[in-house]
Design a protein around this motif. Structure first.
Motif, mmCIF file in Angstrom:
data_model
loop_
_atom_site.group_PDB
_atom_site.id
_atom_site.type_symbol
_atom_site.label_atom_id
_atom_site.label_comp_id
_atom_site.label_asym_id
_atom_site.label_seq_id
_atom_site.Cartn_x
_atom_site.Cartn_y
_atom_site.Cartn_z
ATOM 1 N N MET A 1 11.555 7.255 -23.396
ATOM 2 C CA MET A 1 10.459 7.519 -22.375
ATOM 3 C C MET A 1 9.306 8.575 -23.073
ATOM 4 O O MET A 1 9.659 9.561 -23.874
ATOM 5 N N ALA A 2 8.046 7.998 -22.815
ATOM 6 C CA ALA A 2 6.808 8.884 -23.353
ATOM 7 C C ALA A 2 6.786 10.146 -22.638
ATOM 8 O O ALA A 2 6.662 10.236 -21.364
ATOM 9 N N THR A 3 6.590 11.240 -23.308
ATOM 10 C CA THR A 3 6.186 12.637 -22.590
ATOM 11 C C THR A 3 4.869 12.838 -22.691
ATOM 12 O O THR A 3 4.442 13.768 -22.236
ATOM 13 N N GLY A 4 3.958 12.097 -23.476
ATOM 14 C CA GLY A 4 2.562 12.657 -23.669
ATOM 15 C C GLY A 4 2.775 13.941 -24.548
ATOM 16 O O GLY A 4 1.504 14.470 -24.615
ATOM 17 N N LYS A 5 3.621 14.470 -25.258
ATOM 18 C CA LYS A 5 3.616 15.787 -26.102
ATOM 19 C C LYS A 5 3.776 15.291 -27.543
ATOM 20 O O LYS A 5 4.090 14.245 -28.008
ATOM 21 N N TYR A 6 3.742 16.412 -28.658
ATOM 22 C CA TYR A 6 3.833 16.197 -29.865
ATOM 23 C C TYR A 6 5.292 16.490 -30.278
ATOM 24 O O TYR A 6 6.186 17.337 -29.733
ATOM 25 N N VAL A 7 5.716 15.725 -31.563
ATOM 26 C CA VAL A 7 6.844 16.045 -32.038
ATOM 27 C C VAL A 7 7.027 17.163 -33.066
ATOM 28 O O VAL A 7 6.235 17.463 -33.659
ATOM 29 N N SER A 8 8.141 18.036 -32.810
ATOM 30 C CA SER A 8 8.234 19.238 -33.486
ATOM 31 C C SER A 8 9.758 19.139 -33.914
ATOM 32 O O SER A 8 10.588 18.763 -33.360
ATOM 33 N N SER A 9 10.106 19.810 -35.267
ATOM 34 C CA SER A 9 11.408 20.166 -35.762
ATOM 35 C C SER A 9 11.762 21.198 -35.262
ATOM 36 O O SER A 9 13.044 21.782 -35.551
ATOM 37 N N ASN A 10 11.239 22.115 -34.540
ATOM 38 C CA ASN A 10 11.596 23.326 -33.766
ATOM 39 C C ASN A 10 12.059 24.254 -34.828
ATOM 40 O O ASN A 10 13.172 24.743 -34.743
ATOM 41 N N TYR A 11 11.073 24.413 -35.695
ATOM 42 C CA TYR A 11 11.126 25.483 -36.971
ATOM 43 C C TYR A 11 12.328 25.090 -37.985
ATOM 44 O O TYR A 11 12.956 25.701 -38.590
ATOM 45 N N ARG A 20 6.069 19.652 -27.903
ATOM 46 C CA ARG A 20 4.791 20.469 -28.041
ATOM 47 C C ARG A 20 3.595 19.940 -27.115
ATOM 48 O O ARG A 20 3.172 18.832 -27.453
ATOM 49 N N ALA A 21 3.020 20.936 -26.292
ATOM 50 C CA ALA A 21 1.859 20.663 -25.756
ATOM 51 C C ALA A 21 0.739 20.360 -26.571
ATOM 52 O O ALA A 21 -0.389 19.796 -26.347
ATOM 53 N N THR A 22 0.504 21.291 -27.518
ATOM 54 C CA THR A 22 -0.487 21.329 -28.659
ATOM 55 C C THR A 22 -0.070 20.988 -29.878
ATOM 56 O O THR A 22 1.264 21.340 -30.192
ATOM 57 N N ILE A 23 -0.981 20.524 -30.790
ATOM 58 C CA ILE A 23 -0.631 20.175 -32.173
ATOM 59 C C ILE A 23 -0.831 21.374 -33.226
ATOM 60 O O ILE A 23 -1.788 21.989 -33.167
ATOM 61 N N GLY A 24 0.315 21.633 -34.021
ATOM 62 C CA GLY A 24 0.028 22.512 -35.182
ATOM 63 C C GLY A 24 0.261 21.668 -36.544
ATOM 64 O O GLY A 24 0.652 20.800 -36.537
ATOM 65 N N ALA A 25 -0.007 22.687 -37.495
ATOM 66 C CA ALA A 25 0.395 21.947 -38.930
ATOM 67 C C ALA A 25 1.589 21.303 -39.062
ATOM 68 O O ALA A 25 1.841 20.193 -39.945
ATOM 69 N N TRP A 26 2.667 22.010 -38.386
ATOM 70 C CA TRP A 26 4.013 21.653 -38.693
ATOM 71 C C TRP A 26 4.405 20.376 -37.674
ATOM 72 O O TRP A 26 5.435 19.701 -37.798
ATOM 73 N N GLU A 27 3.429 20.060 -36.717
ATOM 74 C CA GLU A 27 3.379 18.524 -36.061
ATOM 75 C C GLU A 27 2.955 17.649 -36.846
ATOM 76 O O GLU A 27 2.739 16.557 -36.162
ATOM 77 N N LYS A 28 2.280 17.823 -37.930
ATOM 78 C CA LYS A 28 1.688 16.536 -38.658
ATOM 79 C C LYS A 28 2.409 16.003 -39.701
ATOM 80 O O LYS A 28 3.105 16.867 -40.597
#
Length: 50
Positions: A1-11, A20-28
């Motif tokens: 299911m698509a969430t419209g959010k960015y993928v993160s490894s949660n630190y 994640r609602a916004t993108i940071g360097a760690w979501e690239k």
């Protein structure tokens, strides 16, 4: 299911999740295409490593 959010490894301490609602360097995740276009590699930029 698509969430419209960015993928993160949660630190880096939890499984990857699209929470994640916004993108940071760690979501690239730079994409590298293999020789002949036969495969791809995603590299995490977490922990200031490339």
């Amino acid at each position: 299911m698509a969430t419209g959010k960015y993928v993160s490894s949660n630190y880096g301490v939890q499984p990857m999740a699209a929470d994640r609602a916004t993108i940071g360097a760690w979501e690239k995740f730079p994409l590298t295409v293999g020789p002949g276009g036969g495969g791809v590699t995603l590299r995490a930029l977490a922990n200031a490593t490339t």
